[in-house]
Enzyme design. Structure first.
Site, PDB file in Angstrom:
ATOM      1  N   HIS A 139     -15.370  -5.700  -8.627  1.00 33.10           N
ATOM      2  CA  HIS A 139     -14.781  -4.509  -9.232  1.00 33.10           C
ATOM      3  C   HIS A 139     -15.711  -3.884 -10.257  1.00 33.10           C
ATOM      4  O   HIS A 139     -15.638  -2.694 -10.532  1.00 33.10           O
ATOM      5  CB  HIS A 139     -13.394  -4.833  -9.795  1.00 33.10           C
ATOM      6  CG  HIS A 139     -12.404  -5.007  -8.689  1.00 33.10           C
ATOM      7  ND1 HIS A 139     -12.081  -6.231  -8.180  1.00 33.10           N
ATOM      8  CD2 HIS A 139     -11.750  -4.092  -7.935  1.00 33.10           C
ATOM      9  CE1 HIS A 139     -11.241  -6.065  -7.176  1.00 33.10           C
ATOM     10  NE2 HIS A 139     -11.026  -4.788  -6.998  1.00 33.10           N
ATOM     11  N   GLU A 176      -5.339  -6.410   3.851  1.00 29.07           N
ATOM     12  CA  GLU A 176      -6.525  -7.043   3.274  1.00 29.07           C
ATOM     13  C   GLU A 176      -6.458  -8.568   3.342  1.00 29.07           C
ATOM     14  O   GLU A 176      -7.355  -9.264   2.909  1.00 29.07           O
ATOM     15  CB  GLU A 176      -6.757  -6.564   1.835  1.00 29.07           C
ATOM     16  CG  GLU A 176      -5.558  -6.548   0.948  1.00 29.07           C
ATOM     17  CD  GLU A 176      -5.828  -5.926  -0.422  1.00 29.07           C
ATOM     18  OE1 GLU A 176      -6.951  -5.474  -0.693  1.00 29.07           O
ATOM     19  OE2 GLU A 176      -4.893  -5.911  -1.235  1.00 29.07           O
ATOM     20  N   ASP A 221     -11.407  -6.980   0.409  1.00 33.71           N
ATOM     21  CA  ASP A 221     -10.686  -8.250   0.457  1.00 33.71           C
ATOM     22  C   ASP A 221     -10.545  -8.773   1.878  1.00 33.71           C
ATOM     23  O   ASP A 221     -10.583  -9.984   2.091  1.00 33.71           O
ATOM     24  CB  ASP A 221      -9.307  -8.099  -0.195  1.00 33.71           C
ATOM     25  CG  ASP A 221      -9.421  -8.174  -1.707  1.00 33.71           C
ATOM     26  OD1 ASP A 221     -10.137  -9.070  -2.193  1.00 33.71           O
ATOM     27  OD2 ASP A 221      -8.822  -7.345  -2.402  1.00 33.71           O
ATOM     28  N   CYS A 262      -9.813   2.047   2.906  1.00 33.14           N
ATOM     29  CA  CYS A 262     -10.064   2.411   1.504  1.00 33.14           C
ATOM     30  C   CYS A 262     -11.006   1.434   0.804  1.00 33.14           C
ATOM     31  O   CYS A 262     -11.270   1.584  -0.382  1.00 33.14           O
ATOM     32  CB  CYS A 262      -8.759   2.531   0.727  1.00 33.14           C
ATOM     33  SG  CYS A 262      -7.901   0.976   0.542  1.00 33.14           S
TER      34      CYS A 262
HETATM   35  C1  PEP Z   1     -10.130  -3.712  -0.992  1.00 34.28           C
HETATM   36  O1  PEP Z   1      -9.843  -4.896  -1.158  1.00 34.28           O
HETATM   37  O2  PEP Z   1     -10.886  -3.309  -0.097  1.00 34.28           O
HETATM   38  C2  PEP Z   1      -9.556  -2.698  -1.892  1.00 34.28           C
HETATM   39  C3  PEP Z   1      -9.702  -1.418  -1.671  1.00 34.28           C
HETATM   40  O3  PEP Z   1      -8.915  -3.132  -3.011  1.00 34.28           O
HETATM   41  P1  PEP Z   1      -9.680  -3.705  -4.301  1.00 34.28           P
HETATM   42  O4  PEP Z   1     -11.147  -3.468  -4.118  1.00 34.28           O
HETATM   43  O5  PEP Z   1      -9.127  -3.003  -5.478  1.00 34.28           O
HETATM   44  O6  PEP Z   1      -9.328  -5.160  -4.256  1.00 34.28           O
HETATM   45 MG    MG Z   2      -8.210  -5.420  -2.451  1.00 39.82          MG
END
Ligand code: PEP
Ligand code: MG
Length: 584
Positions: A199, A441, A465, A508
């Site tokens: 993140h 995910e 994920d 996403c």
């Molecule tokens: C993902 O896991 O691809 C996602 C978009 O969520 P995050 O990156 O916030 O875990």
């Molecule tokens: Mg995620």
């Protein structure tokens, strides 16, 4: 002296762009002292300076101990025994003796680097008691550094760093450290650990900050106050760049900016393939300051609003009313497009929802995402009601993170229904048909997607994920970063299975913003992509140069391929052929 020569440290590029300026070295709140080269004849003097600082610190700690003992008793004062022990710790002093002649920097800078590395090791030990002692070590470090500083500090790197925007170097940055960075003061950052889908990296892209991670020996090998160039395209930190290198990067920066602005100028053109398939192109958003960029990028609304940064970023979770006001502003500013709110996704590498007494052994497999929300229904319902109420002001969707199967979906529906009832009783308007979706995910959810599709309106594939959980590779562990491949055949097949379930399916995760993999996602049948606002103009251009049918044929081949490399190559070749200018 060798330090005047240009040197390049290499890592992994995670956020594009170029940053040029003075280097600030900082690890978790304690800024590195100014660094200068020393001569061999100065070594003895440096040791004396260090010894004097140790003695001064020792005296301070003894007097603090006596004061606390008087005020609160011997037990409370015992904490300073640990400080005193650390002050003369043999491991640290031996390492310092080794590093000083190797680096030939002033001793406070070397001491800083040695202790920072030690602290990082301590942060990773299993024993919670030892881990909690890191704050004491940081305290001792600060005291020793203060006692080594001349009373009248010469204007040097420290003041330079304070005055002008800097490139930040750190051993590691947590997502919350990153969220706190002020883009007016930090031009870009570089870390010794980290990975592209952490993140921290995602936030760097949201903030538009060039970033490079996984640079070995960064803290040891760089000096605060040095002139540097951070190349977020190729993953390099250039120390002491020569005038020629500076000139090259200035020209590159201008060229990239010009090319980028040309893409931004096309923001009103639809994201449609050459043969007419529309792919909704929406934005991933984390912070309120990005709202203006949604419009500027020409996004068709928001495909993923990561609400956790808003909910956990301040002091305590905002109540329903404040959430509603915040969500409403975003919804109104995106109208007539849809905003998809993802409910709180805390845990994993993100901010914890509550400070846990015991550290979780496997946080990514633990109390994360929907699991946290379902175990705190009253707080969860405040968020759901706020989102529902925002749906009265524009098009809104809601989706849930880390769903593993139908049980969670049923529970979520029950809570949503309760919230609707409560709002009706309060005579508060909301959209009865607000779309409800889930993130795909977790592999079990992808495998059950045909069933789940009967219960929700849409899917959004979180490839970060999904890749992590399918290949069992920790997305933030740099030791296994080379195994993190979203084009693993196992991941691709799960994505296909999800899309085949037949409801609108977005992507996403970070994979959606990788223009080399775009032909694959389009060919697999994704109907929507949600990407960071900075990369959106690039993705739009790429979509407009793809042929959907060609992508489908390529994806069929990819689904038969045996390894990730083949799949990546197939997609990359089509990307290169379709929009070569984006690779120049
Ligand atoms: C993902 O896991 O691809 C996602 C978009 O969520 P995050 O990156 O916030 O875990
Ligand atoms: Mg995620």
């Amino acid at each position: 002296m060798s330090e005047q020569f240009e040197r390049r440290l290499t890592g992994q590029p995670v956020s594009p762009g170029i940053a040029m300026g003075v280097l600030r070295v900082e690890a978790r709140g304690c800024e590195a002292p100014a660094t200068r080269m020393i001569l061999p004849t100065e070594m003895e003097q440096e040791w004396q300076r260090f010894e004097q600082a140790l003695s001064r610190t020792e005296a301070e700690l003894h007097s603090l101990k006596a004061r606390v003992a008087k005020l609160s008793g011997a037990a409370e004062a015992a904490i300073f025994d640990a400080h005193l022990l650390f002050l003369r710790d043999r491991t640290i002093l031996n390492k310092l003796r080794q590093e000083l002649p190797a680096r030939m920097h002033n001793i406070d800078a070397v001491y800083y680097a040695v202790v920072q590395n030690f602290m990082e090791v301590m942060r990773r030990v299993d024993d919670p008691y030892l881990r909690s002692r890191v704050v004491d070590i940081a305290d001792v470090l600060q005291r020793v550094l203060k006692n080594m500083r001349p009373t009248e500090e010469a204007p040097g790197a420290r003041s330079l760093c304070e005055q002008c925007p800097c490139v930040l170097a750190a051993y590691d940055l947590t997502p919350s450290d990153t969220a706190d960075l002020d883009p007016n003061k930090v031009l870009g950052f570089v870390t010794e650990t980290g990975s592209a889908v952490s993140h921290t990296a995602i936030l760097a892209r949201s903030l538009g900050l060039p970033a490079v991670v996984a640079v070995p020996r960064l803290v040891m090998d760089s000096r605060a106050g040095q002139q540097v160039i951070l190349d977020g395209y190729n993953g390099e930190l250039i120390l002491n760049p020569t005038p020629e290198t500076k000139e090259y990067y200035l020209a590159l920066q201008q060229e990239k900016e010009k090319a980028y602005q040309a893409l931004v100028a096309m923001r009103d053109l639809p994201s449609v393939t050459l043969d007419g398939r529309h792919i909704r192109l929406a934005a991933n958003v984390e912070f309120a300051h990005e709202y203006a960029a949604i419009q500027r990028s020409g996004a068709e609304g928001v495909g993923l609003f990561r609400t956790e940064f808003f909910l956990l970023g301040g002091g305590g979770i905002p109540d329903e009313e404040s959430q509603y006001e915040h969500y409403r502003t975003l919804v109104e500013s995106c109208s007539p497009h849809e905003v998809i709110f993802r409910t709180l996704d805390s845990g994993g590498d993100k901010l914890p929802f509550e400070v846990l007494e015991e550290k979780e052994d496997n946080p990514f497999l633990g109390w994360r995402g929907i699991r946290v929300s379902l175990s705190r229904p009253e707080i969860f319902k405040e968020q759901l009601r706020a989102i529902l109420r925002a749906s009265a002001h524009g098009r809104v969707g809601v989706m849930f993170p880390m769903v593993s199967g139908l049980t969670e979906v049923r529970e979520v529906h029950e809570l949503l229904e309760e919230c609707r009832r409560e709002l009706r009783e309060r005579h508060l308007p909301f959209d009865e048909n607000m779309r409800v979706g889930i993130m795909i995910e977790v592999p079990s959810a992808a495998m059950m997607s045909d069933v789940l599709a009967r219960y929700v309106d849409f899917f959004s594939i979180g490839t970060n994920d999904l890749t992590q959980y399918t290949i069992a590779v920790d997305r933030v562990n740099y030791r296994v970063a080379n195994m993190f491949r979203s084009t693993h055949p196992g991941v691709i097949r799960l994505m296909r299975q999800t899309i085949n379930a037949g409801i609108p399916t977005a992507v996403c995760g970070e994979m959606g913003a990788d223009i080399k993999l775009l032909p694959l996602l389009v060919g697999l049948g994704a109907t929507e992509l949600s990407v960071g606002t900075h990369l959106l103009p690039l993705v739009r251009y790429a979509i407009r140069h793809l042929n959907y049918e060609e992508c489908c044929n390529m994806a069929e081949k990819a689904l038969m391929a045996e390894d990730s490399h083949t799949i990546r190559t197939l997609s990359r070749e089509l990307a290169l052929k379709s929009y070569p200018s984006l690779f120049e």
